[in-house]
Scaffold this motif. Structure first.
Motif, PDB file in Angstrom:
ATOM      1  N   PRO A  70       0.557  -0.963  -0.348  1.00 32.62           N
ATOM      2  CA  PRO A  70       0.186   0.387   0.184  1.00 32.62           C
ATOM      3  C   PRO A  70       0.921   1.445  -0.252  1.00 32.62           C
ATOM      4  O   PRO A  70       0.409   1.884  -0.318  1.00 32.62           O
ATOM      5  CB  PRO A  70      -0.607  -0.259   1.369  1.00 32.62           C
ATOM      6  CG  PRO A  70       0.465  -0.512   2.097  1.00 32.62           C
ATOM      7  CD  PRO A  70       1.258  -1.917   1.154  1.00 32.62           C
ATOM      8  N   TYR A  71       2.289   1.215   0.206  1.00 33.58           N
ATOM      9  CA  TYR A  71       3.262   2.263   0.132  1.00 33.58           C
ATOM     10  C   TYR A  71       3.171   3.279  -1.178  1.00 33.58           C
ATOM     11  O   TYR A  71       2.837   4.437  -0.904  1.00 33.58           O
ATOM     12  CB  TYR A  71       4.817   1.924   0.284  1.00 33.58           C
ATOM     13  CG  TYR A  71       4.297   2.325   2.347  1.00 33.58           C
ATOM     14  CD1 TYR A  71       4.215   3.056   2.848  1.00 33.58           C
ATOM     15  CD2 TYR A  71       4.482   0.593   2.632  1.00 33.58           C
ATOM     16  CE1 TYR A  71       5.128   2.552   4.191  1.00 33.58           C
ATOM     17  CE2 TYR A  71       4.361   0.508   4.123  1.00 33.58           C
ATOM     18  CZ  TYR A  71       4.591   1.743   4.801  1.00 33.58           C
ATOM     19  OH  TYR A  71       4.319   1.645   6.587  1.00 33.58           O
ATOM     20  N   ALA A  72       2.805   2.485  -2.388  1.00 32.79           N
ATOM     21  CA  ALA A  72       2.869   3.390  -3.530  1.00 32.79           C
ATOM     22  C   ALA A  72       1.647   4.380  -3.506  1.00 32.79           C
ATOM     23  O   ALA A  72       1.820   5.924  -3.874  1.00 32.79           O
ATOM     24  CB  ALA A  72       2.720   2.363  -4.765  1.00 32.79           C
ATOM     25  N   SER A  73       0.677   3.991  -3.234  1.00 31.97           N
ATOM     26  CA  SER A  73      -0.899   5.151  -2.720  1.00 31.97           C
ATOM     27  C   SER A  73      -0.164   6.260  -2.791  1.00 31.97           C
ATOM     28  O   SER A  73      -0.542   7.227  -2.203  1.00 31.97           O
ATOM     29  CB  SER A  73      -1.827   3.716  -3.170  1.00 31.97           C
ATOM     30  OG  SER A  73      -1.552   3.353  -1.926  1.00 31.97           O
ATOM     31  N   PHE A  74       0.051   5.709  -0.633  1.00 29.03           N
ATOM     32  CA  PHE A  74       0.588   6.328   0.093  1.00 29.03           C
ATOM     33  C   PHE A  74       1.345   7.509   0.049  1.00 29.03           C
ATOM     34  O   PHE A  74       1.497   8.887   0.061  1.00 29.03           O
ATOM     35  CB  PHE A  74       1.054   5.932   2.209  1.00 29.03           C
ATOM     36  CG  PHE A  74       1.044   6.910   2.545  1.00 29.03           C
ATOM     37  CD1 PHE A  74      -0.131   7.304   2.868  1.00 29.03           C
ATOM     38  CD2 PHE A  74       1.378   5.914   3.601  1.00 29.03           C
ATOM     39  CE1 PHE A  74      -0.028   7.846   3.928  1.00 29.03           C
ATOM     40  CE2 PHE A  74       1.758   6.698   4.939  1.00 29.03           C
ATOM     41  CZ  PHE A  74       0.742   8.274   5.084  1.00 29.03           C
ATOM     42  N   TRP A  75       2.921   7.398  -0.971  1.00 31.82           N
ATOM     43  CA  TRP A  75       3.933   8.265  -1.474  1.00 31.82           C
ATOM     44  C   TRP A  75       3.045   9.487  -2.595  1.00 31.82           C
ATOM     45  O   TRP A  75       3.895  10.187  -2.380  1.00 31.82           O
ATOM     46  CB  TRP A  75       4.712   6.980  -2.586  1.00 31.82           C
ATOM     47  CG  TRP A  75       5.825   7.439  -2.576  1.00 31.82           C
ATOM     48  CD1 TRP A  75       6.346   8.977  -2.475  1.00 31.82           C
ATOM     49  CD2 TRP A  75       7.144   7.483  -3.394  1.00 31.82           C
ATOM     50  NE1 TRP A  75       7.586   9.579  -2.998  1.00 31.82           N
ATOM     51  CE2 TRP A  75       8.036   7.880  -3.817  1.00 31.82           C
ATOM     52  CE3 TRP A  75       7.708   6.166  -3.896  1.00 31.82           C
ATOM     53  CZ2 TRP A  75       9.053   7.393  -4.222  1.00 31.82           C
ATOM     54  CZ3 TRP A  75       8.951   5.715  -3.950  1.00 31.82           C
ATOM     55  CH2 TRP A  75       9.061   6.524  -4.671  1.00 31.82           C
ATOM     56  N   LEU A  76       2.397   8.611  -3.426  1.00 32.07           N
ATOM     57  CA  LEU A  76       1.742   9.634  -4.081  1.00 32.07           C
ATOM     58  C   LEU A  76       0.572  10.188  -3.946  1.00 32.07           C
ATOM     59  O   LEU A  76       0.815  11.453  -3.729  1.00 32.07           O
ATOM     60  CB  LEU A  76       0.453   8.382  -5.438  1.00 32.07           C
ATOM     61  CG  LEU A  76       0.150   9.297  -6.241  1.00 32.07           C
ATOM     62  CD1 LEU A  76       0.660  10.418  -7.568  1.00 32.07           C
ATOM     63  CD2 LEU A  76      -1.244   8.639  -6.998  1.00 32.07           C
ATOM     64  N   LEU A  77       0.203  10.083  -2.413  1.00 31.26           N
ATOM     65  CA  LEU A  77      -0.551  10.793  -1.477  1.00 31.26           C
ATOM     66  C   LEU A  77       0.508  11.800  -0.963  1.00 31.26           C
ATOM     67  O   LEU A  77      -0.636  13.552  -0.986  1.00 31.26           O
ATOM     68  CB  LEU A  77      -1.472  10.422  -0.300  1.00 31.26           C
ATOM     69  CG  LEU A  77      -2.361  11.227   0.015  1.00 31.26           C
ATOM     70  CD1 LEU A  77      -3.504  11.979  -0.245  1.00 31.26           C
ATOM     71  CD2 LEU A  77      -3.280  10.116   1.130  1.00 31.26           C
ATOM     72  N   PHE A  78       1.042  11.403  -0.545  1.00 29.38           N
ATOM     73  CA  PHE A  78       2.465  12.481  -0.136  1.00 29.38           C
ATOM     74  C   PHE A  78       2.205  13.530  -1.079  1.00 29.38           C
ATOM     75  O   PHE A  78       2.362  14.419  -0.897  1.00 29.38           O
ATOM     76  CB  PHE A  78       3.552  11.539  -0.035  1.00 29.38           C
ATOM     77  CG  PHE A  78       3.618  12.096   1.693  1.00 29.38           C
ATOM     78  CD1 PHE A  78       4.569  12.483   2.183  1.00 29.38           C
ATOM     79  CD2 PHE A  78       2.699  11.041   2.729  1.00 29.38           C
ATOM     80  CE1 PHE A  78       5.291  11.913   3.885  1.00 29.38           C
ATOM     81  CE2 PHE A  78       3.522  10.829   3.080  1.00 29.38           C
ATOM     82  CZ  PHE A  78       4.088  11.450   4.450  1.00 29.38           C
ATOM     83  N   ASN A  79       2.430  13.248  -2.575  1.00 31.08           N
ATOM     84  CA  ASN A  79       3.618  14.589  -3.010  1.00 31.08           C
ATOM     85  C   ASN A  79       1.890  15.214  -3.890  1.00 31.08           C
ATOM     86  O   ASN A  79       1.664  16.445  -4.036  1.00 31.08           O
ATOM     87  CB  ASN A  79       3.383  13.834  -5.055  1.00 31.08           C
ATOM     88  CG  ASN A  79       5.300  13.450  -4.195  1.00 31.08           C
ATOM     89  OD1 ASN A  79       6.168  13.646  -4.658  1.00 31.08           O
ATOM     90  ND2 ASN A  79       5.361  12.396  -3.916  1.00 31.08           N
TER      91      ASN A  79
END
Length: 459
Positions: A43-52
């Protein structure tokens, strides 16, 4: 070189912040899990995108990278970074709760934000140091002229001369030619337009005190064609005080300069209570010292023990201030004169010692009990000298809104003034008091005064 590269600062700032944010996210993942495998997976890929995405929305809505050079300071930049990061954390927290994303590592988030703040602060401070040095060397500069010559014009010129890191380069004064400004002006109003185009002037400061509306309108109209900034200078220093506000009558801004109390009722009551208690204790415990100083004063030189003089107190109200006499009798028979320091031959030998240890000020605890003075506050002056100070520094009037004191930050940091220029220098310290007035600040000033008395460093 002018400021042709300034346009690059905005995208560069955005790019570096995004790089810092992503480096912090990946770095936090690495430090937490000892690997980067998985950071690009669910799930970290979507979390990373959300950060940006959240950071991008903040940039679009808040426009955090647009500020004038005068606000390009470390404190301002770091506060804005903390503010943006705080919003980012709040949104991420709400998202976490909404999706119940408890499978994300809290430690990873903590490391990520710590790294991001560290990288962001490092970039901002490093960029600030570089730009200040770069601009101080004459690069990335903005060219400005001042229209209208006088004290106000000289003030803005002096400000930029003492702050070369802001990158403003002075190209001259423009005004009507008179005997007073002969040899100082670069040109007159009729020569201004051609000069702006020829020299590539970026900013025109207009001193409204010295020019009329028709001249100002011509400059503003020309600015739309020649593409330069117009900034208005109005001298409010003489009457601008805390509590000033702007009221809007439809689209018309109105500056409200009504006087307001500098501190609330509770602060004033507490300060007055402290003054009375401190003075009673000082007079009670210090009575043997007072009697000894009075006796020595009377025995070492002819004349009265005490010296009374009219000073101006809170609200411009005159009162009699009391001191142990430190000068010979009739020291001012030729007219009002300030002390020339400890070498002034009007001061008695014992008076020099009293001034060094501030013992001559002790009778003013009586003034405190009467309500004329406070223990801590700006030193009161005579009207004769106030009139001269106000001509140089109109902001002195703001000190009349608070009760004068036995000791002040100006007395601690500067001491007695030998002339009006030194009184103005001491004023720079005393002007801090109305803004920072508090019990803790008063205690600090009293402690510093006791140190000066013990060391005999008063001047």
């Amino acid at each position: 070189m002018r400021h042709r590269y300034s346009i690059l600062f905005f995208p560069l700032h955005i790019i570096i912040d995004f790089l810092s944010l992503n480096a912090a996210f990946v770095g936090g993942y690495l430090l937490k899990f000892q690997t980067t495998v998985g950071v690009t997976d669910h799930p970290y890929a979507s979390f990373w995108l959300l950060f940006n995405l959240i950071w991008l929305v903040e940039i679009l809505l808040l426009k955090p990278y647009t500020f004038p050079r005068q606000l390009f300071k470390a404190g301002h930049l770091l506060k804005k970074l903390l503010f943006l990061t705080g919003i980012h954390i709040a949104v991420i927290s709400m998202y976490w709760v909404a999706i119940r994303g408890y499978y994300y590592s809290r430690e990873h988030l903590l490391i990520t934000y710590t790294l991001f703040l560290s990288l962001g602060a490092l970039f901002r401070i490093g960029g600030l140091v570089f730009l200040r040095e770069y601009r101080a060397r004459g690069y990335n500069s903005r060219r400005y002229v001042i229209v209208g010559y006088g004290k106000l014009a000289a003030s803005i010129h002096s400000f930029y001369e003492t702050h070369p890191e802001m990158g403003f380069r002075f190209y001259g004064y423009f005004d009507k030619s008179t005997a007073e400004n002969k040899g100082i002006l670069t040109g007159t109003y009729t020569e201004l337009s051609n000069y702006i185009g020829r020299e590539g002037i970026d900013c025109v400061y207009c001193c409204l005190t010295y020019m009329d509306n028709e001249q100002l309108k011509a400059i503003v109209d020309h600015a739309e064609v020649a593409n330069y900034q117009v900034k208005l200078l109005v001298d409010f220093r003489g009457f601008l005080a805390r509590g000033t506000s702007v009221e809007y009558h439809d689209f018309l801004p109105v500056l409200n300069l009504s006087s307001e109390v500098l501190a609330d009722f509770r602060v004033n009551v507490f300060k007055r209570s402290f003054d009375i208690l401190f003075s009673v204790v000082a007079l009670g415990l210090g009575m043997p010292i007072f009697l000894a100083v009075a006796a020595i004063t009377r025995l070492t030189s002819a004349g009265p023990t005490f010296y009374a003089q009219e000073r101006i107190g809170q609200g411009g109200k005159p009162f009699k201030i009391y001191k142990f006499r430190s000068m010979y009798v009739d020291a001012e028979k030729a007219g009002p004169a300030l002390s020339g320091g400890l070498l002034d031959n009007r001061i008695t030998p014992w008076g020099r010692f009293m001034r060094q240890t501030r013992l001559d000020e002790l009778p003013q605890f009586y003034n405190v009990l009467r309500g004329d003075m406070s223990v801590v506050g700006p030193r009161p002056e005579r009207q004769f000298f106030i009139d001269q100070i106000v001509e140089i520094a109109p902001e002195y009037r703001s000190l009349l809104k608070v009760k004068p004191g036995i000791t002040s930050i100006g007395q601690v940091k500067f001491g007695y003034a030998a002339n009006v220029d030194e009184m103005v220098k001491r004023l720079r310290y005393d002007l801090l008091y109305p803004q920072r007035r508090s019990f803790i600040f008063d205690m600090w000033i009293i402690a510093q005064t006791l140190r000066v008395m013990a060391q005999g460093r008063g001047k």
